[in-house]
Design a protein around this motif. Structure first.
Motif, PDB file in Angstrom:
ATOM      1  N   PHE A   1      37.778  32.643  24.695  1.00 36.56           N
ATOM      2  CA  PHE A   1      38.841  32.315  25.636  1.00 36.56           C
ATOM      3  C   PHE A   1      38.608  32.962  27.005  1.00 36.56           C
ATOM      4  O   PHE A   1      39.095  32.457  28.017  1.00 36.56           O
ATOM      5  N   SER A   2      37.862  34.051  27.055  1.00 38.91           N
ATOM      6  CA  SER A   2      37.508  34.644  28.346  1.00 38.91           C
ATOM      7  C   SER A   2      36.640  33.688  29.141  1.00 38.91           C
ATOM      8  O   SER A   2      36.752  33.596  30.360  1.00 38.91           O
TER       9      SER A   2
ATOM     10  N   HIS B   1      42.091  32.322  39.670  1.00 41.88           N
ATOM     11  CA  HIS B   1      41.692  33.475  38.859  1.00 41.88           C
ATOM     12  C   HIS B   1      42.465  34.678  39.295  1.00 41.88           C
ATOM     13  O   HIS B   1      42.624  34.970  40.390  1.00 41.88           O
TER      14      HIS B   1
ATOM     15  N   TYR C   1      36.796  30.466  28.950  1.00 41.93           N
ATOM     16  CA  TYR C   1      37.659  29.387  29.424  1.00 41.93           C
ATOM     17  C   TYR C   1      38.334  29.755  30.745  1.00 41.93           C
ATOM     18  O   TYR C   1      38.590  28.880  31.578  1.00 41.93           O
ATOM     19  N   SER C   2      38.634  31.030  30.948  1.00 47.74           N
ATOM     20  CA  SER C   2      39.372  31.430  32.150  1.00 47.74           C
ATOM     21  C   SER C   2      38.589  31.138  33.416  1.00 47.74           C
ATOM     22  O   SER C   2      39.174  30.968  34.483  1.00 47.74           O
ATOM     23  N   SER C   3      37.264  31.064  33.315  1.00 42.09           N
ATOM     24  CA  SER C   3      36.475  30.747  34.520  1.00 42.09           C
ATOM     25  C   SER C   3      36.704  29.301  34.961  1.00 42.09           C
ATOM     26  O   SER C   3      36.383  28.944  36.094  1.00 42.09           O
ATOM     27  N   GLN C   4      37.261  28.474  34.081  1.00 38.73           N
ATOM     28  CA  GLN C   4      37.523  27.080  34.421  1.00 38.73           C
ATOM     29  C   GLN C   4      38.883  26.890  35.092  1.00 38.73           C
ATOM     30  O   GLN C   4      39.187  25.797  35.562  1.00 38.73           O
ATOM     31  N   PHE C   5      39.707  27.929  35.111  1.00 41.07           N
ATOM     32  CA  PHE C   5      41.021  27.813  35.731  1.00 41.07           C
ATOM     33  C   PHE C   5      40.863  27.705  37.246  1.00 41.07           C
ATOM     34  O   PHE C   5      39.989  28.355  37.829  1.00 41.07           O
TER      35      PHE C   5
END
Length: 111
Positions: A101-102, A111, A104-108
């Motif tokens: 899931f970490s 940030h 995945y956060s780069s796709q938000f």
């Protein structure tokens, strides 16, 4: 073979009052109340999303919040009495999920 009891998170059971016949005991009543709250919160989520009138939306929101709190109170009481157990996840699985899931956060977009 893994021991399923090893990873359990639970308080010692306070015991369940024995009843003779088809009557429900205290654990049955709490379990039924918790199940009812879970069902109601699921249904209330739909009602909150679909209410077209603002005051009706606010009323549903208040009922939803109170129903969630009731569910939490029932859960806490059952856990306190040792009538609700959880299973702890192994550290390796937690680390794998965190890493997944970490990434995945780069796709938000923010940030």
């Amino acid at each position: 073979m893994p021991n399923p009891m090893k990873n359990q998170i639970a308080n010692p059971s306070t015991g369940v009052p024995q009843v003779k016949g088809p009557e429900m005991n205290d654990r049955d009543y709490l379990n039924d109340a918790l199940s009812t709250c879970k069902y109601l919160t699921d249904s209330l989520n739909d009602a909150v999303r679909e209410a077209s009138h603002d005051q009706l939306h606010q009323d549903f929101m208040q009922i939803l919040t109170e129903t969630h709190q009731s569910a939490r109170d029932f859960y806490n009481l059952m856990f306190q009495k040792g009538w609700y157990t959880l299973e702890a996840e192994e550290d390796q699985h937690l680390q794998q999920a965190h890493q997944q899931f970490s990434q995945y956060s780069s796709q938000f977009p923010y940030h």
